[in-house]
Design a protein around this motif. Structure first.
Motif, mmCIF file in Angstrom:
data_model
loop_
_atom_site.group_PDB
_atom_site.id
_atom_site.type_symbol
_atom_site.label_atom_id
_atom_site.label_comp_id
_atom_site.label_asym_id
_atom_site.label_seq_id
_atom_site.Cartn_x
_atom_site.Cartn_y
_atom_site.Cartn_z
ATOM 1 N N GLU A 143 0.997 -1.333 -0.175
ATOM 2 C CA GLU A 143 -0.091 0.207 -0.064
ATOM 3 C C GLU A 143 0.876 1.391 -0.031
ATOM 4 O O GLU A 143 0.422 2.369 -0.262
ATOM 5 C CB GLU A 143 -0.947 -0.088 1.371
ATOM 6 C CG GLU A 143 -1.794 -1.247 1.321
ATOM 7 C CD GLU A 143 -3.112 -1.153 0.334
ATOM 8 O OE1 GLU A 143 -3.464 -0.089 0.003
ATOM 9 O OE2 GLU A 143 -3.215 -2.057 -0.253
ATOM 10 N N ARG A 144 2.121 1.242 0.589
ATOM 11 C CA ARG A 144 3.078 2.200 0.358
ATOM 12 C C ARG A 144 4.256 1.785 -0.280
ATOM 13 O O ARG A 144 5.082 1.557 0.287
ATOM 14 C CB ARG A 144 3.312 2.332 1.834
ATOM 15 C CG ARG A 144 2.087 3.069 2.827
ATOM 16 C CD ARG A 144 1.629 4.529 2.119
ATOM 17 N NE ARG A 144 0.473 5.064 3.003
ATOM 18 C CZ ARG A 144 -0.614 5.113 2.500
ATOM 19 N NH1 ARG A 144 -1.088 4.138 1.439
ATOM 20 N NH2 ARG A 144 -1.739 5.397 3.116
ATOM 21 N N LEU A 145 4.553 1.856 -1.525
ATOM 22 C CA LEU A 145 5.347 1.566 -2.502
ATOM 23 C C LEU A 145 6.796 2.203 -2.285
ATOM 24 O O LEU A 145 7.792 1.834 -2.492
ATOM 25 C CB LEU A 145 5.022 1.494 -3.837
ATOM 26 C CG LEU A 145 4.012 0.614 -4.170
ATOM 27 C CD1 LEU A 145 3.427 0.596 -5.745
ATOM 28 C CD2 LEU A 145 4.441 -0.897 -3.918
ATOM 29 N N ARG A 146 6.677 3.533 -1.579
ATOM 30 C CA ARG A 146 7.743 4.153 -1.272
ATOM 31 C C ARG A 146 8.070 3.809 -0.028
ATOM 32 O O ARG A 146 9.388 4.713 0.377
ATOM 33 C CB ARG A 146 7.566 5.660 -1.483
ATOM 34 C CG ARG A 146 7.152 5.922 -2.835
ATOM 35 C CD ARG A 146 7.073 7.465 -3.086
ATOM 36 N NE ARG A 146 8.507 8.030 -3.268
ATOM 37 C CZ ARG A 146 8.661 9.237 -3.548
ATOM 38 N NH1 ARG A 146 7.747 10.082 -3.717
ATOM 39 N NH2 ARG A 146 10.036 9.493 -3.698
ATOM 40 N N ALA A 147 7.713 3.182 0.777
ATOM 41 C CA ALA A 147 8.200 2.557 2.016
ATOM 42 C C ALA A 147 9.279 1.353 1.896
ATOM 43 O O ALA A 147 9.131 0.629 0.845
ATOM 44 C CB ALA A 147 6.975 2.239 2.917
ATOM 45 N N GLN A 148 10.217 1.431 2.726
ATOM 46 C CA GLN A 148 11.249 0.271 2.952
ATOM 47 C C GLN A 148 10.782 -0.365 4.029
ATOM 48 O O GLN A 148 10.906 0.138 5.237
ATOM 49 C CB GLN A 148 12.544 0.896 2.923
ATOM 50 C CG GLN A 148 13.159 1.434 1.518
ATOM 51 C CD GLN A 148 13.077 0.341 0.503
ATOM 52 O OE1 GLN A 148 13.334 -0.667 0.551
ATOM 53 N NE2 GLN A 148 12.759 0.941 -0.800
ATOM 54 N N VAL A 149 10.372 -1.690 3.895
ATOM 55 C CA VAL A 149 9.858 -2.512 5.112
ATOM 56 C C VAL A 149 10.813 -3.407 5.450
ATOM 57 O O VAL A 149 11.281 -4.347 4.711
ATOM 58 C CB VAL A 149 8.438 -2.987 4.885
ATOM 59 C CG1 VAL A 149 7.849 -3.664 6.255
ATOM 60 C CG2 VAL A 149 7.238 -1.916 4.508
ATOM 61 N N THR A 150 11.079 -3.602 7.025
ATOM 62 C CA THR A 150 11.892 -4.559 7.229
ATOM 63 C C THR A 150 11.112 -5.439 8.423
ATOM 64 O O THR A 150 10.499 -4.877 9.307
ATOM 65 C CB THR A 150 13.122 -4.251 8.304
ATOM 66 O OG1 THR A 150 13.772 -3.256 7.380
ATOM 67 C CG2 THR A 150 13.847 -5.197 9.036
ATOM 68 N N ALA A 151 11.002 -6.756 8.092
ATOM 69 C CA ALA A 151 10.030 -7.633 8.856
ATOM 70 C C ALA A 151 10.969 -8.640 9.525
ATOM 71 O O ALA A 151 11.804 -9.247 8.911
ATOM 72 C CB ALA A 151 9.202 -8.241 7.904
ATOM 73 N N LEU A 152 10.600 -8.805 10.733
ATOM 74 C CA LEU A 152 11.623 -9.577 11.651
ATOM 75 C C LEU A 152 10.692 -10.690 12.227
ATOM 76 O O LEU A 152 9.576 -10.485 12.645
ATOM 77 C CB LEU A 152 12.239 -8.995 12.845
ATOM 78 C CG LEU A 152 12.895 -7.641 12.480
ATOM 79 C CD1 LEU A 152 13.479 -7.073 13.545
ATOM 80 C CD2 LEU A 152 14.042 -7.756 11.687
#
Ligand code: GLN
Length: 292
Positions: A143-152
């Motif tokens: 939904e937020r293509l400009r976000a960089q998401v880190t998932a742990l």
């Protein structure tokens, strides 16, 4: 009704199985029938409309072996999502296995809260703690293509499921790391941290209904707050100035979680209800230090 109609139709078979599942595992008939119908549709590769149209056909016309195996799992009390291997969440379908918590509609409020804090045009870094199926991280990433998401996640099995979901759903802006809470991101800061940690108390009678889901995703100490305490206390070391932390919690934990946020120096603390009107999320912002 004609007594000559002794042929068991597909519809008879589905209804009969739903009754058998209710007798074995409890539950409400209408909901169980819907679950059985879903299994029939999946295994016979029929759309809901096609399944309805074919319910008058003799059951013997169908290869029901795989379906019967699925129904036996339902009758043994396994949740439909695990038997089907998938669960919808926020307009997308996620693969689930017994290694991950089944995404709940309750958690959509956490996603909505995160999206509300992440304007679409702005770049932002997001950290998702205990990602499980990846439903929160991947939804935010898509939904937020400009976000960089880190998932742990601490569980390698859960990470495999999450990575499969990211691949299937085409989320390229999310990376996955094995980590017990913040361990793998020491020294890193994010604009937004989200978490749906375990928050059920050891010995909570409600756990009896959740016996097929991973205990490590559900239970957090004698008051259910052990992991929330850890996360909230350490989050400020991983937030940019002005960054936000939002966590899901149990329906009766709002005051305790708000207090944890206050102790940790969060301002603009807010409790948000879920779709059923229960206290479910606390969000807080880290104060921007005022230079003197
Ligand atoms: N909301 C879940 C329940 O059904 C618990 C999820 C969690 O502990 N994060 O109780």
């Amino acid at each position: 009704m004609s007594t000559a109609a002794a042929v068991t139709t597909l519809g008879d078979r589905l209804r009969g199985d739903a009754h058998r599942v209710v007798a074995a595992a409890g539950g409400e008939f209408a909901e169980t029938l819907r679950a059985v119908q879903r299994l029939g549709e999946a295994r016979l590769r029929l759309s809901p409309a096609a399944r309805i149209a074919r319910e008058r056909d003799p059951a013997a016309m169908f290869d029901l072996d795989a379906y019967a195996g699925d129904v036996a799992r339902l009758a043994a009390g396994e949740p439909l999502a695990y038997v089907l291997g998938e669960q919808p969440f926020h307009d997308r379908v996620f693969v689930v296995t017994p290694d991950v918590l089944i995404p709940r509609p309750d958690t959509e409020v956490l996603v909505t809260c995160a999206l509300g804090r992440l304007p679409p045009h702005r770049e932002a870094t997001v950290l998702d703690l205990g990602t499980g199926s990846g439903c929160i991280a991947i939804t935010v990433a898509l939904e937020r293509l400009r976000a960089q998401v880190t998932a742990l996640d601490a569980s390698p099995e859960a990470l495999r499921v999450a990575m499969l979901n990211a691949e299937r759903l085409g989320a390229g802006n999310v990376r996955f790391l094995r980590s017990h809470w913040f361990e793998a991101v020491s020294g890193q800061r994010f604009d937004c941290i989200v978490a749906n940690p375990p928050y059920v108390a050891t010995g909570d009678p409600h756990l009896a209904d959740l016996g097929h889901e991973p205990v490590s995703a559900l239970v957090a100490g004698s008051d259910g707050l052990a992991d929330l305490r850890h996360i909230v206390a350490r989050a400020s070391d991983h937030l940019e100035p002005g960054g936000v932390l939002m966590v899901e919690h149990g329906f009766d934990q709002r005051d305790a979680v708000l207090e944890l946020f206050r102790e940790a120096g969060f301002t603009d603390r807010q409790g948000i209800d879920d779709l059923a009107g229960r206290a479910r999320v606390v969000v807080g912002q880290l104060a921007v230090p005022v230079s003197t």
